[in-house]
Design a protein around this motif. Structure first.
Motif, PDB file in Angstrom:
ATOM      1  N   LEU A 193      -2.130   1.534  -5.043  1.00  0.00           N
ATOM      2  CA  LEU A 193      -1.428   2.803  -5.240  1.00  0.00           C
ATOM      3  C   LEU A 193      -2.449   3.926  -5.159  1.00  0.00           C
ATOM      4  O   LEU A 193      -3.235   4.133  -6.087  1.00  0.00           O
ATOM      5  CB  LEU A 193      -0.723   2.822  -6.596  1.00  0.00           C
ATOM      6  CG  LEU A 193       0.333   1.742  -6.835  1.00  0.00           C
ATOM      7  CD1 LEU A 193       0.855   1.813  -8.253  1.00  0.00           C
ATOM      8  CD2 LEU A 193       1.478   1.884  -5.838  1.00  0.00           C
ATOM      9  N   ASP A 194      -2.458   4.646  -4.053  1.00  0.00           N
ATOM     10  CA  ASP A 194      -3.423   5.716  -3.836  1.00  0.00           C
ATOM     11  C   ASP A 194      -2.786   7.045  -4.224  1.00  0.00           C
ATOM     12  O   ASP A 194      -2.011   7.617  -3.472  1.00  0.00           O
ATOM     13  CB  ASP A 194      -3.868   5.723  -2.366  1.00  0.00           C
ATOM     14  CG  ASP A 194      -5.069   6.618  -2.122  1.00  0.00           C
ATOM     15  OD1 ASP A 194      -5.728   7.025  -3.113  1.00  0.00           O
ATOM     16  OD2 ASP A 194      -5.366   6.917  -0.950  1.00  0.00           O
ATOM     17  N   GLU A 195      -3.089   7.503  -5.444  1.00  0.00           N
ATOM     18  CA  GLU A 195      -2.531   8.734  -6.007  1.00  0.00           C
ATOM     19  C   GLU A 195      -1.002   8.785  -5.827  1.00  0.00           C
ATOM     20  O   GLU A 195      -0.464   9.719  -5.224  1.00  0.00           O
ATOM     21  CB  GLU A 195      -3.201   9.954  -5.396  1.00  0.00           C
ATOM     22  CG  GLU A 195      -4.710   9.996  -5.683  1.00  0.00           C
ATOM     23  CD  GLU A 195      -5.334  11.347  -5.381  1.00  0.00           C
ATOM     24  OE1 GLU A 195      -4.594  12.316  -5.163  1.00  0.00           O
ATOM     25  OE2 GLU A 195      -6.566  11.416  -5.380  1.00  0.00           O
ATOM     26  N   LEU A 219       0.841  -1.191   0.000  1.00  0.00           N
ATOM     27  CA  LEU A 219       0.000   0.000   0.000  1.00  0.00           C
ATOM     28  C   LEU A 219       0.873   1.235   0.000  1.00  0.00           C
ATOM     29  O   LEU A 219       1.701   1.419   0.881  1.00  0.00           O
ATOM     30  CB  LEU A 219      -0.919   0.025   1.231  1.00  0.00           C
ATOM     31  CG  LEU A 219      -1.686   1.317   1.498  1.00  0.00           C
ATOM     32  CD1 LEU A 219      -2.675   1.601   0.367  1.00  0.00           C
ATOM     33  CD2 LEU A 219      -2.424   1.251   2.841  1.00  0.00           C
ATOM     34  N   THR A 220       0.700   2.068  -1.024  1.00  0.00           N
ATOM     35  CA  THR A 220       1.381   3.358  -1.072  1.00  0.00           C
ATOM     36  C   THR A 220       0.328   4.440  -1.124  1.00  0.00           C
ATOM     37  O   THR A 220      -0.496   4.464  -2.039  1.00  0.00           O
ATOM     38  CB  THR A 220       2.297   3.473  -2.303  1.00  0.00           C
ATOM     39  OG1 THR A 220       3.337   2.508  -2.178  1.00  0.00           O
ATOM     40  CG2 THR A 220       2.913   4.850  -2.394  1.00  0.00           C
ATOM     41  N   GLY A 221       0.330   5.313  -0.132  1.00  0.00           N
ATOM     42  CA  GLY A 221      -0.687   6.352  -0.051  1.00  0.00           C
ATOM     43  C   GLY A 221      -0.220   7.669  -0.623  1.00  0.00           C
ATOM     44  O   GLY A 221       0.850   7.779  -1.236  1.00  0.00           O
ATOM     45  N   GLN A 222      -1.037   8.688  -0.398  1.00  0.00           N
ATOM     46  CA  GLN A 222      -0.733  10.018  -0.913  1.00  0.00           C
ATOM     47  C   GLN A 222       0.380  10.679  -0.107  1.00  0.00           C
ATOM     48  O   GLN A 222       0.986  11.647  -0.550  1.00  0.00           O
ATOM     49  CB  GLN A 222      -1.998  10.877  -0.887  1.00  0.00           C
ATOM     50  CG  GLN A 222      -3.115  10.308  -1.732  1.00  0.00           C
ATOM     51  CD  GLN A 222      -4.410  11.041  -1.516  1.00  0.00           C
ATOM     52  OE1 GLN A 222      -4.416  12.236  -1.237  1.00  0.00           O
ATOM     53  NE2 GLN A 222      -5.522  10.348  -1.629  1.00  0.00           N
ATOM     54  N   HIS A 223       0.619  10.170   1.095  1.00  0.00           N
ATOM     55  CA  HIS A 223       1.649  10.750   1.961  1.00  0.00           C
ATOM     56  C   HIS A 223       2.679   9.681   2.272  1.00  0.00           C
ATOM     57  O   HIS A 223       2.349   8.589   2.705  1.00  0.00           O
ATOM     58  CB  HIS A 223       1.023  11.283   3.257  1.00  0.00           C
ATOM     59  CG  HIS A 223      -0.105  12.227   3.012  1.00  0.00           C
ATOM     60  ND1 HIS A 223       0.074  13.504   2.532  1.00  0.00           N
ATOM     61  CD2 HIS A 223      -1.438  12.066   3.150  1.00  0.00           C
ATOM     62  CE1 HIS A 223      -1.090  14.099   2.398  1.00  0.00           C
ATOM     63  NE2 HIS A 223      -2.028  13.245   2.759  1.00  0.00           N
ATOM     64  N   VAL A 224       3.950   9.982   2.034  1.00  0.00           N
ATOM     65  CA  VAL A 224       5.016   9.008   2.214  1.00  0.00           C
ATOM     66  C   VAL A 224       5.219   8.699   3.698  1.00  0.00           C
ATOM     67  O   VAL A 224       5.351   9.599   4.525  1.00  0.00           O
ATOM     68  CB  VAL A 224       6.317   9.548   1.594  1.00  0.00           C
ATOM     69  CG1 VAL A 224       7.445   8.559   1.782  1.00  0.00           C
ATOM     70  CG2 VAL A 224       6.105   9.847   0.113  1.00  0.00           C
ATOM     71  N   ALA A 225       5.255   7.396   4.028  1.00  0.00           N
ATOM     72  CA  ALA A 225       5.367   6.969   5.421  1.00  0.00           C
ATOM     73  C   ALA A 225       6.757   6.388   5.667  1.00  0.00           C
ATOM     74  O   ALA A 225       6.963   5.180   5.619  1.00  0.00           O
ATOM     75  CB  ALA A 225       4.292   5.932   5.737  1.00  0.00           C
ATOM     76  N   LEU A 226       7.720   7.252   5.913  1.00  0.00           N
ATOM     77  CA  LEU A 226       9.092   6.832   6.139  1.00  0.00           C
ATOM     78  C   LEU A 226       9.629   7.491   7.403  1.00  0.00           C
ATOM     79  O   LEU A 226       9.114   8.506   7.850  1.00  0.00           O
ATOM     80  CB  LEU A 226       9.971   7.235   4.948  1.00  0.00           C
ATOM     81  CG  LEU A 226       9.623   6.630   3.580  1.00  0.00           C
ATOM     82  CD1 LEU A 226      10.409   7.341   2.489  1.00  0.00           C
ATOM     83  CD2 LEU A 226       9.907   5.139   3.551  1.00  0.00           C
TER      84      LEU A 226
END
Length: 335
Positions: free
Chosen positions: A166-168, A88-95
């Motif tokens: 892939l969310d945007e 899952l990859t969202g609109q905001h990078v989670a790192l």
């Protein structure tokens, strides 16, 4: 056997999903599937229900009604197995911005159950694949937006997923970074991974997807290939632009019965061109040219056109495609 029960060829199967937030129904009876090796684009205006759909399929939100299966696992009864099977990859990078790109990848590998040596080896491999070796030892907080997005997606690929959401993924990226993501989606397709893509870029849906699902106010209003949807909007049409806009009435008169009444009614004093259906394609264009030449009308342009996905989007939802960042924030609860 329904698509929902077919666990072999279908990566995602959704049947009658519904979700409400208080008195607001965010999703109404949503049903669709995504085959293995297929890319399906989910398109809709702000607040249509795109992100809510992805959140249900990735087990971040529970559905109120209906059922959904991802990689063969039910999102309600087998959420842990669903999470093991997806990226899952969202609109905001989670790192973790305090860690380097390499350290982020190793951490994700360890969280996915890889041994330390395997996690390190996989991190180096992904850094090469995503053209990030030069920045491997830099803190992610110093990365550009495109680099951060690439690391984010790489983290999701430490262990090969069965299904990708892939969310945007290309929102806010420069053209080069967006192209890199496009190429990555193509590799998902070639690898037999089922991919559900939400996007505000119509050209992205057109270029990448096998099928497009248009959602509006929590309901699927249309689905099919890009060509199918364009055909629904009216098919091929002929666009005629006279050199002098004042000649538009003369063009309409010269075309005679070739120009339907509906097209005549669409003309206004401000019109600088005439558009009409061209069911026979080049034959219609040739007939129009003959009539206009006989009337001695000088043209700036005459061509066959097809509806764009933007036309489709407007026709089906009554909304222009693509929202401003401010609009997306305002509608985030129900998007």
């Amino acid at each position: 056997m329904s698509e929902f029960d077919n666990g072999v060829d279908v990566g995602v199967a959704v049947e009658g999903i519904g979700k409400s937030f208080g008195s607001v129904d965010a999703l109404h009876d949503i049903s669709f599937d995504v085959g293995r090796g297929e890319v399906v684009a989910l398109l809709g205006p702000n607040g249509a229900g795109k992100t809510t759909t992805v959140e249900i399929l990735s087990t971040l939100t529970m559905p109120d009604r209906g059922r959904a299966r991802v990689a063969g696992f039910d999102v309600v009864t087998d959420p842990a197995m669903v999470r093991r099977s997806i990226m899952l990859t969202g609109q905001h990078v989670a790192l973790d911005e305090m860690l380097t790109g390499y350290e982020n990848l190793v951490m994700f590998g360890r969280l996915q159950g890889l041994k330390k040596s395997a996690a390190k080896a996989r991190a180096r491999e992904l850094l090469r694949e995503f053209d990030l070796e030069h920045a491997a030892e830099r803190r992610v907080g110093t990365y550009s937006g495109g680099m951060r997005r690439r690391v984010d997606i790489a983290c999701g690929l430490v262990v090969r997923p069965e299904v990708v959401f892939l969310d945007e993924p290309t929102t806010g990226l420069d053209p080069r970074s967006r192209q890199a993501i496009w190429e990555l989606v193509t590799t998902f397709k070639d690898a037999g991974i089922a991919t559900l893509l939400t996007t505000q870029y119509l050209e992205e849906a057109d270029a990448l997807s096998n099928r497009i699902i248009v959602i509006d106010h929590g309901t699927i209003v249309a689905q099919g290939t890009a060509d199918d949807l364009k055909e629904r909007t009216g098919g091929t049409f002929c666009e005629i632009v006279p050199s002098d806009p004042a000649d538009v009435p003369a063009v309409a008169a010269a075309l005679g019965p070739l120009l339907p009444e509906a097209s005549r009614f669409a003309l206004t004093p401000e019109s600088d061109r005439v558009s009409m259906p061209a069911p026979d394609g080049p034959s219609t264009l040739g007939a129009a040219l003959t009539l206009l030449n006989s009337a001695n009308i000088e043209l700036a342009d005459i061509a066959l056109r097809r509806p764009s996905l933007d036309d489709v989007f407007m026709s089906l939802t009554g909304n222009p495609a693509g929202d401003t960042p401010e609009e997306r924030v305002a509608g985030e609860v129900f998007s």
